[in-house]
Write an enzyme that holds these catalytic residues in place. Sequence first.
Site, short mmCIF file in Angstrom:
data_model
loop_
_atom_site.label_atom_id
_atom_site.label_comp_id
_atom_site.label_asym_id
_atom_site.label_seq_id
_atom_site.Cartn_x
_atom_site.Cartn_y
_atom_site.Cartn_z
N ASN A 137 15.53 16.19 24.67
CA ASN A 137 14.83 16.56 23.44
C ASN A 137 15.30 17.95 23.01
O ASN A 137 15.37 18.87 23.82
CB ASN A 137 13.32 16.59 23.68
CG ASN A 137 12.78 15.22 24.05
OD1 ASN A 137 13.15 14.23 23.44
ND2 ASN A 137 11.91 15.17 25.05
N GLU A 176 9.49 20.61 24.57
CA GLU A 176 8.32 21.44 24.90
C GLU A 176 8.67 22.61 25.82
O GLU A 176 7.97 23.62 25.80
CB GLU A 176 7.23 20.58 25.54
CG GLU A 176 6.63 19.59 24.54
CD GLU A 176 5.47 18.82 25.10
OE1 GLU A 176 5.26 18.84 26.33
OE2 GLU A 176 4.76 18.18 24.30
N VAL A 177 9.68 22.43 26.65
CA VAL A 177 10.04 23.51 27.58
C VAL A 177 11.36 24.11 27.11
O VAL A 177 12.37 23.40 27.00
CB VAL A 177 10.16 22.98 29.03
CG1 VAL A 177 10.61 24.10 29.96
CG2 VAL A 177 8.82 22.41 29.50
N HIS A 232 16.26 14.32 30.78
CA HIS A 232 15.35 13.41 31.46
C HIS A 232 16.17 12.21 31.93
O HIS A 232 16.95 11.65 31.15
CB HIS A 232 14.28 12.89 30.50
CG HIS A 232 13.39 13.93 29.90
ND1 HIS A 232 12.07 14.09 30.27
CD2 HIS A 232 13.62 14.86 28.94
CE1 HIS A 232 11.52 15.06 29.56
NE2 HIS A 232 12.44 15.55 28.74
N ASP A 240 9.54 14.78 37.26
CA ASP A 240 8.68 15.23 36.17
C ASP A 240 7.22 15.16 36.63
O ASP A 240 6.79 14.21 37.28
CB ASP A 240 8.89 14.35 34.93
CG ASP A 240 8.33 15.00 33.67
OD1 ASP A 240 9.12 15.38 32.79
OD2 ASP A 240 7.08 15.13 33.56
N ILE A 241 6.44 16.16 36.24
CA ILE A 241 5.04 16.24 36.67
C ILE A 241 4.17 15.19 35.98
O ILE A 241 3.11 14.84 36.48
CB ILE A 241 4.51 17.68 36.44
CG1 ILE A 241 3.34 17.99 37.36
CG2 ILE A 241 4.15 17.92 34.98
CD1 ILE A 241 3.01 19.48 37.43
N HIS A 247 17.21 20.80 29.46
CA HIS A 247 17.03 19.81 30.53
C HIS A 247 17.33 18.44 29.99
O HIS A 247 17.21 18.18 28.80
CB HIS A 247 15.60 19.85 31.09
CG HIS A 247 14.53 19.73 30.05
ND1 HIS A 247 14.14 20.80 29.25
CD2 HIS A 247 13.77 18.68 29.65
CE1 HIS A 247 13.19 20.42 28.42
NE2 HIS A 247 12.95 19.12 28.63
P1 AMP Z 1 10.50 18.16 26.90
O1 AMP Z 1 9.46 17.63 25.98
O2 AMP Z 1 11.80 17.43 26.76
O3 AMP Z 1 10.65 19.65 26.78
O4 AMP Z 1 10.01 17.80 28.35
C1 AMP Z 1 9.42 18.72 29.22
C2 AMP Z 1 8.99 17.94 30.44
O5 AMP Z 1 8.67 18.86 31.45
C3 AMP Z 1 7.77 17.05 30.23
O6 AMP Z 1 8.10 15.70 30.50
C4 AMP Z 1 6.75 17.61 31.24
O7 AMP Z 1 5.96 16.61 31.83
C5 AMP Z 1 7.65 18.30 32.24
N1 AMP Z 1 7.04 19.39 33.00
C6 AMP Z 1 6.31 20.42 32.51
N2 AMP Z 1 5.94 21.23 33.52
C7 AMP Z 1 6.47 20.71 34.64
C8 AMP Z 1 6.43 21.09 36.01
N3 AMP Z 1 5.79 22.20 36.45
N4 AMP Z 1 7.08 20.31 36.92
C9 AMP Z 1 7.73 19.20 36.52
N5 AMP Z 1 7.79 18.79 35.24
C10 AMP Z 1 7.16 19.53 34.31
#
Ligand code: AMP
Length: 131
Positions: A97, A105-106, A112, A39-40, A110
């Site tokens: 999530n 958010e994405v 974690h 994770d970034i 996925h």
């Molecule tokens: P979620 O809130 O479960 O959708 O988590 C999305 C996760 O993606 C967050 O923890 C972000 O820090 C991570 N994230 C977003 N962009 C990137 C990226 N380019 N590379 C790695 N992790 C990312």
Amino acid sequence: MPVAGLGPYDAQNIFARILRGEIPCRRVFEDAHALAFHDITPRAPVHVLVIPKGPYVSFADFSARGSDAEIAGFFRAVGQVATAIGLDAPGYRLLSNMGADGGQEVPHFHVHLFGGVPLGPMIMPDTAATA
Ligand code: AMP
């Protein structure tokens, strides 16, 4: 900004772009069903994301539309990732999530993987039901 976790798949989401190699990632594992990368913005000493290769918006979408092979392959890969990065013995937390209340958010399904330290309570105590 949280996303709905439902509805059509956005092929321009950041994880789709990582899967296509358009954006770099710190990869830790890849097979036919899954890609895992750091994770970034890590929230624990170890914070790895595992994503399926297919276009699924969220857990709700993946569990409803994923084939048996994709679902089995993905979750076996998650276990392999945890083993490969040394989390089996100390333990870890697996979290996904889903949608707005989940804080997703994405919009590409996925999970974690958190580890490397005792992780504390499962959820913020003040958000738990009090009834
Ligand atoms: P979620 O809130 O479960 O959708 O988590 C999305 C996760 O993606 C967050 O923890 C972000 O820090 C991570 N994230 C977003 N962009 C990137 C990226 N380019 N590379 C790695 N992790 C990312």
